[in-house]
Motif scaffolding. Sequence first.
Motif, mmCIF file in Angstrom:
data_model
loop_
_atom_site.group_PDB
_atom_site.id
_atom_site.type_symbol
_atom_site.label_atom_id
_atom_site.label_comp_id
_atom_site.label_asym_id
_atom_site.label_seq_id
_atom_site.Cartn_x
_atom_site.Cartn_y
_atom_site.Cartn_z
ATOM 1 N N LYS A 218 2.992 -4.817 -3.083
ATOM 2 C CA LYS A 218 2.469 -5.979 -2.343
ATOM 3 C C LYS A 218 3.416 -6.431 -1.234
ATOM 4 O O LYS A 218 3.007 -7.128 -0.293
ATOM 5 C CB LYS A 218 2.212 -7.134 -3.300
ATOM 6 C CG LYS A 218 3.444 -7.739 -3.934
ATOM 7 C CD LYS A 218 3.087 -8.882 -4.865
ATOM 8 C CE LYS A 218 4.323 -9.496 -5.512
ATOM 9 N NZ LYS A 218 5.238 -10.098 -4.519
ATOM 10 N N ASP A 219 4.693 -6.037 -1.318
ATOM 11 C CA ASP A 219 5.679 -6.417 -0.297
ATOM 12 C C ASP A 219 5.891 -5.330 0.757
ATOM 13 O O ASP A 219 6.720 -5.498 1.660
ATOM 14 C CB ASP A 219 7.015 -6.739 -0.964
ATOM 15 C CG ASP A 219 6.928 -7.945 -1.881
ATOM 16 O OD1 ASP A 219 6.191 -8.886 -1.532
ATOM 17 O OD2 ASP A 219 7.584 -7.946 -2.945
ATOM 18 N N ARG A 220 5.159 -4.238 0.642
ATOM 19 C CA ARG A 220 5.284 -3.159 1.638
ATOM 20 C C ARG A 220 4.259 -3.422 2.738
ATOM 21 O O ARG A 220 3.146 -2.900 2.735
ATOM 22 C CB ARG A 220 5.078 -1.794 0.975
ATOM 23 C CG ARG A 220 6.059 -1.565 -0.181
ATOM 24 C CD ARG A 220 5.942 -0.188 -0.804
ATOM 25 N NE ARG A 220 6.602 -0.131 -2.108
ATOM 26 C CZ ARG A 220 6.767 0.967 -2.822
ATOM 27 N NH1 ARG A 220 6.312 2.129 -2.359
ATOM 28 N NH2 ARG A 220 7.366 0.923 -4.002
ATOM 29 N N THR A 221 4.689 -4.228 3.716
ATOM 30 C CA THR A 221 3.762 -4.798 4.705
ATOM 31 C C THR A 221 4.033 -4.357 6.140
ATOM 32 O O THR A 221 3.360 -4.822 7.058
ATOM 33 C CB THR A 221 3.826 -6.329 4.648
ATOM 34 O OG1 THR A 221 5.177 -6.764 4.930
ATOM 35 C CG2 THR A 221 3.420 -6.844 3.274
ATOM 36 N N TRP A 222 5.002 -3.480 6.365
ATOM 37 C CA TRP A 222 5.356 -3.104 7.733
ATOM 38 C C TRP A 222 4.356 -2.070 8.264
ATOM 39 O O TRP A 222 4.226 -0.977 7.718
ATOM 40 C CB TRP A 222 6.775 -2.538 7.796
ATOM 41 C CG TRP A 222 7.836 -3.584 7.572
ATOM 42 C CD1 TRP A 222 7.784 -4.630 6.689
ATOM 43 C CD2 TRP A 222 9.104 -3.674 8.228
ATOM 44 N NE1 TRP A 222 8.943 -5.362 6.747
ATOM 45 C CE2 TRP A 222 9.767 -4.811 7.673
ATOM 46 C CE3 TRP A 222 9.736 -2.921 9.199
ATOM 47 C CZ2 TRP A 222 11.042 -5.194 8.095
ATOM 48 C CZ3 TRP A 222 11.006 -3.299 9.605
ATOM 49 C CH2 TRP A 222 11.650 -4.422 9.065
ATOM 50 N N SER A 223 3.677 -2.418 9.351
ATOM 51 C CA SER A 223 2.682 -1.544 9.966
ATOM 52 C C SER A 223 3.330 -0.640 11.010
ATOM 53 O O SER A 223 4.547 -0.692 11.243
ATOM 54 C CB SER A 223 1.603 -2.394 10.642
ATOM 55 O OG SER A 223 2.174 -3.122 11.726
ATOM 56 N N VAL A 224 2.489 0.174 11.647
ATOM 57 C CA VAL A 224 2.971 1.033 12.747
ATOM 58 C C VAL A 224 3.678 0.188 13.802
ATOM 59 O O VAL A 224 4.774 0.534 14.273
ATOM 60 C CB VAL A 224 1.794 1.798 13.397
ATOM 61 C CG1 VAL A 224 2.251 2.487 14.679
ATOM 62 C CG2 VAL A 224 1.238 2.833 12.446
ATOM 63 N N TRP A 225 3.049 -0.924 14.183
ATOM 64 C CA TRP A 225 3.628 -1.751 15.236
ATOM 65 C C TRP A 225 4.949 -2.370 14.789
ATOM 66 O O TRP A 225 5.902 -2.452 15.576
ATOM 67 C CB TRP A 225 2.657 -2.837 15.656
ATOM 68 C CG TRP A 225 3.293 -3.864 16.537
ATOM 69 C CD1 TRP A 225 3.429 -5.191 16.288
ATOM 70 C CD2 TRP A 225 3.939 -3.633 17.812
ATOM 71 N NE1 TRP A 225 4.107 -5.803 17.307
ATOM 72 C CE2 TRP A 225 4.439 -4.873 18.259
ATOM 73 C CE3 TRP A 225 4.149 -2.494 18.601
ATOM 74 C CZ2 TRP A 225 5.116 -5.022 19.463
ATOM 75 C CZ3 TRP A 225 4.835 -2.638 19.801
ATOM 76 C CH2 TRP A 225 5.306 -3.879 20.223
ATOM 77 N N ASN A 226 5.050 -2.822 13.550
ATOM 78 C CA ASN A 226 6.301 -3.406 13.064
ATOM 79 C C ASN A 226 7.442 -2.400 13.122
ATOM 80 O O ASN A 226 8.568 -2.740 13.525
ATOM 81 C CB ASN A 226 6.143 -3.899 11.622
ATOM 82 C CG ASN A 226 5.146 -5.023 11.480
ATOM 83 O OD1 ASN A 226 4.296 -5.003 10.575
ATOM 84 N ND2 ASN A 226 5.213 -6.019 12.349
ATOM 85 N N ILE A 227 7.173 -1.153 12.746
ATOM 86 C CA ILE A 227 8.217 -0.128 12.758
ATOM 87 C C ILE A 227 8.543 0.310 14.187
ATOM 88 O O ILE A 227 9.707 0.526 14.529
ATOM 89 C CB ILE A 227 7.803 1.066 11.880
ATOM 90 C CG1 ILE A 227 7.736 0.613 10.411
ATOM 91 C CG2 ILE A 227 8.765 2.237 12.022
ATOM 92 C CD1 ILE A 227 7.134 1.599 9.465
ATOM 93 N N ALA A 228 7.510 0.420 15.034
ATOM 94 C CA ALA A 228 7.761 0.716 16.446
ATOM 95 C C ALA A 228 8.575 -0.404 17.084
ATOM 96 O O ALA A 228 9.531 -0.154 17.849
ATOM 97 C CB ALA A 228 6.438 0.901 17.187
#
Length: 500
Positions: free
Chosen positions: A42-52
């Motif tokens: 439930k805490d794994r929330t980083w999307s493509v944009w967050n990592i980019a």
Amino acid sequence: MTGNTTGTSSAVKVGEFYELNTGEDVSGSAHYNEDIAPTQVKDRTWSVWNIAALWIGMSICVPTYTLGGVLTAYFGLSVTEALITILLANIVVLVPLVLNAYPGTKYGIPFPVLLRSSFGVLGSNVPCLIRALVACGWFGIQTMFGGIAIHILFSTLIPGWAAMGSSGEVIGFFLFMAINLYIVIKGSESIKIMETLSAPLLLAVSIGLMMWATPQISITELLLTPANRPAEASFWGYFFGGLTAMVGFWATLSLNIPDFSRFAKSQKDQIMGQIIGLPLTMFFFASLGVVLTAASFNLVGETISDPVNLIGRIDSPFWVVIAMIMIIIATLSTNTAANIVSPTNDFQNIAPKKINHTRGALLTGAIGVLLMSWELLKKLGVIHSDVSVEAMYSGWLLGYSSLLGPVAGIMIVDYFLIKRQFLNLPELYKTHGIYSGFNSAGLIAFAVPVALTLVAITTGALSWFYDYGWFTGSLLGGLVYYIAASKQTVMVGDSVVQSN
């Protein structure tokens, strides 16, 4: 981490992820705490944009700005050769970044815990502390840049501040350090928010600066500027030396990328986010550094390669204030993610019951200050030294890539070839589990390339091994580990529970 009423821990499979159902056997272990426990799904929330955005924020910084100058001045490359080398190096480093991010995403574990698979629970502290020392050094360097920016900002806004001279830069150093540590101590969500908000702003400002500086110079003439190497010298030797150094720029992050990928929504998110965020950002901002340095003579009357000092020379208080705020944001987004998160986790790995997330961050700050003490004392007039910050980090790039390259190779071979992408999650935290103590295969595979590097440095023999340190180290380390680990028999056990 989920609770368990029984004493035995187990890994719970949730889609493509694993969670840890923690029992007393793990929670009571000396090598476990909540901060380095596997991230809950439930805490794994980083999307493509967050990592980019993470990579955009880390890439737009003062050292990236100066990379083109480093390659032309120290590695004998032309401007065009330097920029192509930077682009190629960041494509190359994507390989270990993406591969080492895989187990972090799948199991939700940080870098030190992943290292326990290949080096052992205790042995993992060897590469962890080497990685932490490098990060603390970079933290000090980046904090110095941020402190100078704060000093210039205050000199513009506060009457009389400029009269403090370099003492004002020292005050700025400690103010900037405090801001960095506060954000990291607040946790991963605060870092995600800061990176996501700062990335588009930093890109917009960078594009604006490029548009502002381009009319001041001839791009064609700049790209045709010849290299300063001897005319009869082979291009390839200089190129591979420069490529190794540029790969070394992010070699540290290629190790501890699980510290961030443990929060990714999926493998696709971490892969695409890194591909989108890293190579082109590094290439563009290094290009901006080359263009602005070339244009600086027409803008302020002399050639200045440091963007902080260049902008400080602009005769417009309004634009100086805006530019300094942008530099502070850029350095902050780089420093928090690239130079504090990893050592914070690495120091916890030594004694998780005694060093938590907050103490690890504070320890990182303290060591960063110690490593930069010579520069701080020089600015206060206590000592005199000719060693520049730029010379320090350009030397570190090559030297430490030689030490960290073997670790990257060992990690990849261990997870994909030896363990075949399966780890026993509870055992990674146990003092007397299957990963306990020291893994001789990992330590031997690490020691062999490092020994050859030391021979090359001290005797001059095998100089090619040192010159291409990251490549030679990672390949040899991975090969030695594969041979040594293949002879070991490790029972991973059956502790996986399927879950919807």
